[in-house]
Design a protein around this motif. Structure first.
Motif, PDB file in Angstrom:
ATOM      1  N   VAL A  42       0.840  -1.202   0.000  1.00 24.38           N
ATOM      2  CA  VAL A  42       0.000   0.000   0.000  1.00 24.38           C
ATOM      3  C   VAL A  42       0.873   1.249   0.000  1.00 24.38           C
ATOM      4  O   VAL A  42       1.839   1.344   0.772  1.00 24.38           O
ATOM      5  N   ILE A  43       0.563   2.192  -0.843  1.00 24.93           N
ATOM      6  CA  ILE A  43       1.195   3.511  -0.856  1.00 24.93           C
ATOM      7  C   ILE A  43       0.124   4.536  -0.494  1.00 24.93           C
ATOM      8  O   ILE A  43      -0.954   4.549  -1.088  1.00 24.93           O
ATOM      9  N   ARG A  44       0.419   5.377   0.492  1.00 27.63           N
ATOM     10  CA  ARG A  44      -0.525   6.449   0.818  1.00 27.63           C
ATOM     11  C   ARG A  44      -0.210   7.660  -0.055  1.00 27.63           C
ATOM     12  O   ARG A  44       0.896   8.195  -0.019  1.00 27.63           O
ATOM     13  N   ASN A  45      -1.164   8.075  -0.841  1.00 22.65           N
ATOM     14  CA  ASN A  45      -1.017   9.274  -1.672  1.00 22.65           C
ATOM     15  C   ASN A  45      -1.424  10.468  -0.801  1.00 22.65           C
ATOM     16  O   ASN A  45      -2.610  10.759  -0.630  1.00 22.65           O
ATOM     17  N   VAL A  46      -0.431  11.142  -0.200  1.00 25.46           N
ATOM     18  CA  VAL A  46      -0.723  12.158   0.810  1.00 25.46           C
ATOM     19  C   VAL A  46      -0.699  13.555   0.203  1.00 25.46           C
ATOM     20  O   VAL A  46      -0.096  13.807  -0.844  1.00 25.46           O
ATOM     21  N   GLY A  47      -1.386  14.499   0.889  1.00 29.22           N
ATOM     22  CA  GLY A  47      -1.407  15.897   0.480  1.00 29.22           C
ATOM     23  C   GLY A  47      -0.954  16.790   1.619  1.00 29.22           C
ATOM     24  O   GLY A  47      -0.575  16.310   2.694  1.00 29.22           O
ATOM     25  N   THR A  48      -1.013  18.072   1.396  1.00 26.87           N
ATOM     26  CA  THR A  48      -0.680  19.051   2.432  1.00 26.87           C
ATOM     27  C   THR A  48      -1.875  19.970   2.660  1.00 26.87           C
ATOM     28  O   THR A  48      -2.710  20.158   1.768  1.00 26.87           O
ATOM     29  N   GLN A  79     -14.732   9.985   1.772  1.00 23.52           N
ATOM     30  CA  GLN A  79     -14.025  10.447   2.956  1.00 23.52           C
ATOM     31  C   GLN A  79     -14.015  11.975   2.993  1.00 23.52           C
ATOM     32  O   GLN A  79     -14.299  12.642   1.993  1.00 23.52           O
ATOM     33  N   SER A  80     -13.668  12.528   4.152  1.00 22.76           N
ATOM     34  CA  SER A  80     -13.610  13.985   4.302  1.00 22.76           C
ATOM     35  C   SER A  80     -12.529  14.334   5.315  1.00 22.76           C
ATOM     36  O   SER A  80     -12.046  13.474   6.061  1.00 22.76           O
ATOM     37  N   ALA A 134     -10.189  11.333   6.613  1.00 24.70           N
ATOM     38  CA  ALA A 134      -9.039  11.443   5.716  1.00 24.70           C
ATOM     39  C   ALA A 134      -7.910  12.268   6.317  1.00 24.70           C
ATOM     40  O   ALA A 134      -6.956  12.621   5.619  1.00 24.70           O
ATOM     41  N   ALA A 135      -7.978  12.591   7.621  1.00 25.80           N
ATOM     42  CA  ALA A 135      -6.967  13.464   8.231  1.00 25.80           C
ATOM     43  C   ALA A 135      -5.565  12.874   8.148  1.00 25.80           C
ATOM     44  O   ALA A 135      -4.577  13.606   8.030  1.00 25.80           O
ATOM     45  N   ASN A 136      -5.458  11.536   8.200  1.00 26.86           N
ATOM     46  CA  ASN A 136      -4.132  10.908   8.167  1.00 26.86           C
ATOM     47  C   ASN A 136      -3.473  10.998   6.801  1.00 26.86           C
ATOM     48  O   ASN A 136      -2.320  10.601   6.639  1.00 26.86           O
ATOM     49  N   LEU A 137      -4.210  11.513   5.821  1.00 24.59           N
ATOM     50  CA  LEU A 137      -3.636  11.661   4.476  1.00 24.59           C
ATOM     51  C   LEU A 137      -2.979  13.024   4.272  1.00 24.59           C
ATOM     52  O   LEU A 137      -2.490  13.309   3.181  1.00 24.59           O
ATOM     53  N   TYR A 138      -2.971  13.839   5.329  1.00 20.53           N
ATOM     54  CA  TYR A 138      -2.393  15.181   5.218  1.00 20.53           C
ATOM     55  C   TYR A 138      -1.427  15.418   6.370  1.00 20.53           C
ATOM     56  O   TYR A 138      -1.641  14.951   7.492  1.00 20.53           O
TER      57      TYR A 138
END
Length: 249
Positions: A42-48, A79-80, A134-138
């Motif tokens: 799994v790769i997490r596609n993260v943002g800022t 998700q949000s 989706a907080a863990n994606l940022y």
């Protein structure tokens, strides 16, 4: 034939979210291999997340200019992410904590405003954090905190347009926001003009943390002419009082 190692790359898309890579083997030599380890990853596609355009000041009990929050990648479908804002500082009492700002799937930009409460001027600190599915994606919000000056104005009671020599003129100076406890404010009065000879006024109307309303007097001299009354602010809390009355003639 003859190769035992290969590399490959994955190009992420525009949305934040989890990318699952599943591996399988095909070809005439599959029977000679024992299998894959791991069979997937799994790769997490993260943002800022960033907060910009925070206004430098807001008047007491007024609404600030909009503050912009931006996500570099929108939350994935279903998700949000929610931006939470907390307020601390000298004038925080009575300030309205902004409502949470929700970014539904697919959105990248939102705004919020701050209403300065209470009756005191001072520095208001805004602290930001993220929550939601989706907080863990940022990463951490940039900036995590920002400051905003809560300001007041200076109002001067009406001064007469004419007065006889030697007259005593009385008025009142009012601050729309109390001087903060960690500072002081001084409102000075200067008299100039052909009628200033012999005219007297207080050197300062406000001193230290006194206020928010103070009376003052101007005693005219014996010379007829035009008298200009000029007000100026000073002290550690000068920056919190942005509106100084124009000279009164």
């Amino acid at each position: 034939p003859g190769e035992a190692s290969k590399t490959f790359a994955v190009t992420t898309g525009a949305n934040a979210g989890a990318i699952t890579l599943s591996y399988s083997l095909t070809g005439p030599s599959v029977s000679l291999l024992t299998g894959l380890s791991p069979t997937s990853s799994v790769i997490r596609n993260v943002g800022t997340a960033s907060v910009s355009s925070v206004p430098s000041s807001v008047a007491t009990k007024q609404r600030s200019a909009p503050i912009t929050i931006t996500l570099s990648a929108p939350p994935p479908a279903g998700q949000s992410v929610t931006l939470l804002t907390s307020l601390t500082g000298d004038p925080a009492t009575g300030a309205d904590t902004p409502e949470p700002v929700v970014f539904p799937a697919g959105s990248t930009s939102r705004s919020l405003t701050v209403v300065a409460g209470g009756t005191s001027a001072g520095v208001l600190t805004l602290s930001f954090s993220l929550s939601g599915s989706a907080a863990n994606l940022y990463g951490p919000v940039d900036p995590l905190s920002a400051t905003m000056d809560v300001t007041g104005a200076v109002n001067i009671g009406a001064l007469p347009s004419t007065a006889a020599p030697g007259a005593l003129i009385t008025s009142t100076a009012t601050l729309t926001a109390t001087v903060p406890s960690k500072g002081g404010y001084e409102l000075s009065v200067a008299l100039t003009g052909t009628a200033s000879t012999g005219a007297t006024s207080p050197t300062t109307i406000f001193a230290s943390t006194s206020g928010p309303q103070r009376p003052f007097e101007i005693r005219l001299g014996s010379v007829t002419g035009t008298l200009t009354v000029t007000f100026s602010g000073g002290g550690a809390s000068t920056k919190f009082y942005t509106s100084i009355p124009s000279p009164v003639v």
